[in-house]
Design an enzyme around this catalytic site. Sequence first.
Site, PDB file in Angstrom:
ATOM      1  N   LYS A 143       0.813  -1.207   0.000  1.00  0.00           N
ATOM      2  CA  LYS A 143       0.000   0.000   0.000  1.00  0.00           C
ATOM      3  C   LYS A 143       0.856   1.271   0.000  1.00  0.00           C
ATOM      4  O   LYS A 143       0.422   2.314  -0.464  1.00  0.00           O
ATOM      5  CB  LYS A 143      -0.951  -0.003   1.201  1.00  0.00           C
ATOM      6  CG  LYS A 143      -1.753  -1.294   1.317  1.00  0.00           C
ATOM      7  CD  LYS A 143      -3.203  -1.110   1.148  1.00  0.00           C
ATOM      8  CE  LYS A 143      -4.048  -2.357   1.008  1.00  0.00           C
ATOM      9  NZ  LYS A 143      -3.573  -3.639   1.463  1.00  0.00           N
TER      10      LYS A 143
HETATM   11  C1  LIG Z   1      -4.207  -4.789   1.054  1.00  0.00           C
HETATM   12  C2  LIG Z   1      -3.430  -6.032   0.929  1.00  0.00           C
HETATM   13  C3  LIG Z   1      -3.802  -7.047   0.040  1.00  0.00           C
HETATM   14  C4  LIG Z   1      -5.060  -6.969  -0.780  1.00  0.00           C
HETATM   15  O1  LIG Z   1      -4.995  -5.959  -1.780  1.00  0.00           O
HETATM   16  P1  LIG Z   1      -6.344  -5.437  -2.462  1.00  0.00           P
HETATM   17  O2  LIG Z   1      -5.939  -4.242  -3.236  1.00  0.00           O
HETATM   18  O3  LIG Z   1      -7.285  -5.111  -1.352  1.00  0.00           O
HETATM   19  O4  LIG Z   1      -6.852  -6.539  -3.326  1.00  0.00           O
HETATM   20  C5  LIG Z   1      -2.989  -8.163  -0.055  1.00  0.00           C
HETATM   21  N1  LIG Z   1      -1.888  -8.301   0.706  1.00  0.00           N
HETATM   22  C6  LIG Z   1      -1.497  -7.341   1.571  1.00  0.00           C
HETATM   23  C7  LIG Z   1      -0.287  -7.565   2.404  1.00  0.00           C
HETATM   24  C8  LIG Z   1      -2.248  -6.178   1.702  1.00  0.00           C
HETATM   25  O5  LIG Z   1      -1.855  -5.235   2.561  1.00  0.00           O
END
Ligand SMILES: *Cc1c(COP(=O)(O)O)cnc(C)c1O
Length: 471
Positions: free
Chosen positions: A113
């Site tokens: 993120k």
């Molecule tokens: C947020 C997240 C996901 C999922 O991603 P999306 O965009 O919600 O599909 C997968 N793995 C980790 C470690 C995350 O932080």
Amino acid sequence: MRYISTRGELPPQHFCDVLLMGLAPDGGLVMPEHYPQIDDATLAQWRQLSYADLAFEIMRLFITDINEKDLKQLVHKTYTAEIFGSTDITPVRSLNDGIIIQALSNGPTLAFKDMAMQFLGNIFEYVLEKKSAQLNILGATSGDTGSAAEYAMRGKKGINVFMLSPNGKMSAFQRAQMYSLQDKNIYNIAVEGLFDDCQDIVKAVQNDAQFKNTYKIGTVNSINWARIVAQVVYYFKGYLASTNNNQEKVSFCVPSGNFGNICAGHIAKQMGLPIDRLIVATNENDVLDEFFKTGHYTPRGTDKTYITSSPSMDISKASNFERFIFDLSGKNPEKIKTLWKQVDAKTGFNYAEKLDSIHNQFGFTSGKSTHADRLKTIAQVYAQDKQLIDPHTADGVKVAREVRKPNEKIICLETALAIKFEETIKEAIDSSVHIPVPTPLEGIEQLPQKVSIIQNDANLVKSFIQNALAS
Ligand SMILES: *Cc1c(COP(=O)(O)O)cnc(C)c1O
């Protein structure tokens, strides 16, 4: 470039006008009017570029109302070796069996993120300053979004962050990352409920137009369009880093929850990046796997959302999914309204008539992974490659290995580092194995924490915000 809503009632807007928007006023999600097309010659030129320069080339196609000199500066300020740990920003490596791993998890909070959120912090501050405006970010997190948002916004002028998280549902390390921030503009709110409850509260507050305007409420959760744009970049980077020429195709395997990450991959493919398949990996919360196999989308309530050892994927209502269905429907807002009436009525919908184009035209396929699969994959990769992967990445690797065709080049996106999920790693391998911690985060679990616990009630969250802004 202008932006419209999946529900068809938003007059076309420029990027800066949708930047601070959560849901569109008609309840839909913001989408570009068209996808810019990248030809072969352009893609070949991009092979030479640094991550920041590549990000600039891609973003300028979507962000046409910020002057290019400023945009370039924002991008270069964001994608640095200091913030992301290496000049490659998203380095790729191969496992023993040929699966490629692209690390998106070397930013300040050790999860993918950061890739988008660090950019968002800088562009929010820039746009707010131009408009002399203020913003109070209200978000919901199942772990990684919240800390990524807080680390991106801490200390930024004109911005406060109110972050809802499900009380007691995150790992100790995740809690420490968020709750140990002492910045005045950061408020942690732990809700007695699950992630979907937090997300529902955010929606309820968003739907109170008067409150939203009075308190300048904005969002950074995964429906934010700017995040998706920033994520498109690393699909191009991963492709270019793993191929020698544009005749080669690659597939991406993406651990998925809210469908934000892989939605950016879908957009990269629609822009002409030679992506073969987009592989959706889910955990036990497998609504998306069910859809990509059967064409039935049946979001589940919190009572049927499992708490798993890949908690950032514990989502049973994927908030970005509407973006893909919009494209699948031939950009038909009436169809979207009909389908989401069924989602709101909790029956879900059946779009099996489109299965062929889902698989063949759009290249989607899927698989799921369970706790046992996750442990086994972590142990296998450790034994064969002497590397630790986190439980989410393990879900991706498990599914990639399962669906891989002969000679298919698959890039698995590494969405977090192992240290964030120590308990699961220790369950998977010999618990005496040392799990590496990047130096800035050593000892973080011992720091004092700042968090308020609140009942699952949107009105209580509203009064919390009122009080905080009054003081
Ligand atoms: C947020 C997240 C996901 C999922 O991603 P999306 O965009 O919600 O599909 C997968 N793995 C980790 C470690 C995350 O932080």
